[in-house]
Motif scaffolding. Structure first.
Motif, short mmCIF file in Angstrom:
data_model
loop_
_atom_site.label_atom_id
_atom_site.label_comp_id
_atom_site.label_asym_id
_atom_site.label_seq_id
_atom_site.Cartn_x
_atom_site.Cartn_y
_atom_site.Cartn_z
N LYS A 183 0.84 -1.20 0.00
CA LYS A 183 0.00 0.00 0.00
C LYS A 183 0.87 1.24 0.00
N GLY A 184 0.55 2.17 -0.90
CA GLY A 184 1.30 3.42 -1.02
C GLY A 184 2.49 3.28 -1.94
N VAL A 185 2.79 4.32 -2.67
CA VAL A 185 3.83 4.24 -3.70
C VAL A 185 5.20 3.92 -3.11
N ASP A 186 5.52 4.39 -1.92
CA ASP A 186 6.83 4.08 -1.33
C ASP A 186 7.00 2.58 -1.13
N ALA A 187 5.97 1.91 -0.59
CA ALA A 187 6.03 0.47 -0.39
C ALA A 187 6.05 -0.28 -1.72
N ILE A 188 5.33 0.23 -2.71
CA ILE A 188 5.25 -0.42 -4.01
C ILE A 188 6.58 -0.33 -4.75
N VAL A 189 7.26 0.78 -4.63
CA VAL A 189 8.54 0.99 -5.32
C VAL A 189 9.70 0.30 -4.61
N ALA A 190 9.61 0.10 -3.31
CA ALA A 190 10.72 -0.44 -2.51
C ALA A 190 11.34 -1.73 -3.08
N PRO A 191 10.55 -2.72 -3.53
CA PRO A 191 11.18 -3.94 -4.05
C PRO A 191 12.07 -3.70 -5.28
N PHE A 192 11.81 -2.63 -6.02
CA PHE A 192 12.61 -2.34 -7.20
C PHE A 192 13.99 -1.78 -6.84
N GLU A 193 14.18 -1.35 -5.60
CA GLU A 193 15.47 -0.81 -5.16
C GLU A 193 16.58 -1.84 -5.32
N GLN A 194 16.26 -3.12 -5.12
CA GLN A 194 17.25 -4.19 -5.18
C GLN A 194 17.28 -4.90 -6.53
N ALA A 195 16.41 -4.50 -7.46
CA ALA A 195 16.32 -5.20 -8.75
C ALA A 195 17.57 -4.94 -9.59
N PRO A 196 18.13 -6.00 -10.17
CA PRO A 196 19.28 -5.80 -11.06
C PRO A 196 18.86 -5.10 -12.34
N PRO A 197 19.81 -4.49 -13.04
CA PRO A 197 19.47 -3.74 -14.26
C PRO A 197 18.78 -4.56 -15.35
N GLU A 198 19.02 -5.86 -15.38
CA GLU A 198 18.41 -6.69 -16.43
C GLU A 198 16.97 -7.10 -16.11
N PHE A 199 16.45 -6.71 -14.93
CA PHE A 199 15.07 -6.99 -14.55
C PHE A 199 14.14 -6.03 -15.29
N THR A 200 13.13 -6.59 -15.98
CA THR A 200 12.17 -5.76 -16.70
C THR A 200 10.75 -6.27 -16.51
N ILE A 201 9.80 -5.37 -16.63
CA ILE A 201 8.39 -5.69 -16.62
C ILE A 201 7.78 -5.03 -17.86
N GLY A 202 6.99 -5.79 -18.58
CA GLY A 202 6.31 -5.23 -19.74
C GLY A 202 4.88 -5.72 -19.80
N TRP A 203 4.01 -4.95 -20.41
CA TRP A 203 2.62 -5.35 -20.53
C TRP A 203 1.95 -4.64 -21.69
N THR A 204 0.81 -5.20 -22.09
CA THR A 204 0.01 -4.64 -23.17
C THR A 204 -1.46 -4.72 -22.76
N PRO A 205 -2.13 -3.56 -22.64
CA PRO A 205 -3.56 -3.60 -22.32
C PRO A 205 -4.37 -4.12 -23.50
N ASP A 206 -5.45 -4.85 -23.19
CA ASP A 206 -6.29 -5.37 -24.27
C ASP A 206 -7.79 -5.16 -24.03
N SER A 207 -8.16 -4.67 -22.86
CA SER A 207 -9.58 -4.49 -22.58
C SER A 207 -9.73 -3.59 -21.36
N GLY A 208 -10.97 -3.33 -21.00
CA GLY A 208 -11.21 -2.55 -19.79
C GLY A 208 -12.65 -2.08 -19.70
N VAL A 209 -12.94 -1.36 -18.63
CA VAL A 209 -14.24 -0.75 -18.40
C VAL A 209 -13.99 0.62 -17.81
N ALA A 210 -14.96 1.52 -17.98
CA ALA A 210 -14.81 2.87 -17.46
C ALA A 210 -16.13 3.36 -16.88
N SER A 211 -16.01 4.26 -15.92
CA SER A 211 -17.21 4.84 -15.29
C SER A 211 -17.85 5.86 -16.21
#
Length: 138
Positions: A45-73
């Protein structure tokens, strides 16, 4: 129009992660205090906690994604996007699956992530997915 805008924000977020890395991009795109990240091993919870695990990530660690659907209010200030993601260490894929990201517009009208959750694909099986030629299940 709201869903299209949220899908574009999701694509822009993915591009920012590819360009600047997850530590920098997550801090920009997640709501600073009202954000959560859920995966099979954590609930942050909270951006500080969410970002913390990336502090130790090696440079070759990557995350990628592609949105394909959704809903909106109908109000135009909240949307959820979904798609496929992959986590890699260099050229090796270490996890793939589906994700769901909920977006809310902030006071300035910019989309911010308030909830992100991943569901990893099940491990690959050596059993055939279809019955064999004699009709026996795999």
């Amino acid at each position: 129009a709201t869903l299209d805008s949220a899908l574009q924000a999701d694509r822009d977020f993915a591009a920012a992660v590819a360009k600047d890395g997850p530590k920098v991009a997550f801090r920009v795109w997640f709501h600073p205090t009202e954000s959560q990240f859920i995966d099979s091993g954590s609930h942050l919870k909270g951006v500080d906690a969410i970002v913390a695990p990336f502090e130790q990530a090696p440079p070759e660690f990557t995350i990628g994604w592609t949105p394909d659907s959704g809903v909106a209010s109908a109000s135009g200030d909240f949307a959820t996007t979904t798609g496929r993601y992959a986590v890699k260490m260099g050229a090796q894929t270490i996890q793939e699956g589906r994700y769901m990201t909920s977006w809310r517009k902030d006071e300035a009208g910019a989309w911010k992530v308030v909830m992100d959750a991943t569901i990893a694909d099940p491990p690959k099986s050596d059993f055939p997915p279809e019955p064999d030629a004699n009709g026996r299940p795999g």
